[in-house]
Scaffold this active site. Structure first.
Site, PDB file in Angstrom:
ATOM      1  CB  ALA A 193      16.785   7.076  20.965  1.00  0.00           C
ATOM      2  CG  ASP A 194      23.167   7.587  18.665  1.00  0.00           C
ATOM      3  OD1 ASP A 194      23.204   6.401  18.281  1.00  0.00           O
ATOM      4  OD2 ASP A 194      24.187   8.265  18.890  1.00  0.00           O
TER       5      ASP A 194
END
Length: 142
Positions: free
Chosen positions: A93-94
């Site tokens: 995830a970012d």
């Protein structure tokens, strides 16, 4: 059968959230540069970063498994990470904060944090998160 989830991040908060919903989590931070491409939209950036993190960790895991004698990477995906619980998914995830179309990066120090808070003061901003999941058993991302 229970599966271990690999988190392509060093984020203690993401790990905590995944463990709260019942996953056994192993963190393997991706060692990548998080640089926005010229003209890249913030939404596309977070999606690309999440995918890049996942693929970097998957590549590292497959390389480790391939060099381990006697381990069949197709039938025992990543079981070397924790022998009693095989790894099935790698999740990346970012998250970014966007103000007026500009990604406000993670503060590097106190002065930068103060500058970021000043940019956020008195206006609205958007928080974007991109996710990518790779299924080690099926050898594909989703």
């Amino acid at each position: 059968m229970a599966y271990q989830l690999i988190l392509a991040s060093a984020s203690p908060r993401r790990r905590e959230l995944l463990e709260k919903i019942g996953f056994t989590v192993k963190t393997i931070p991706a060692d990548i540069e998080e640089i926005q491409n010229d003209g890249e939209d913030p939404t596309e950036f977070v999606k690309r970063m999440a995918r890049t993190k996942v693929l970097a960790v998957v590549t590292r895991m497959k390389s480790t498994l391939a060099s381990t004698d006697g381990v069949d990477t197709h039938t025992r995906p990543s079981s070397i990470l924790r022998g009693d619980i095989p790894a099935r998914w790698v999740v990346g995830a970012d998250t970014v904060v966007v103000r007026d179309g500009e990604i406000l990066g993670k503060p590097q120090d106190q002065d930068h944090a103060f500058e970021t808070l000043q940019k956020l003061n008195g206006g609205s901003h958007t928080v974007l998160t991109g996710f990518c999941v790779f299924d080690m058993k099926k050898n594909k991302e989703g």
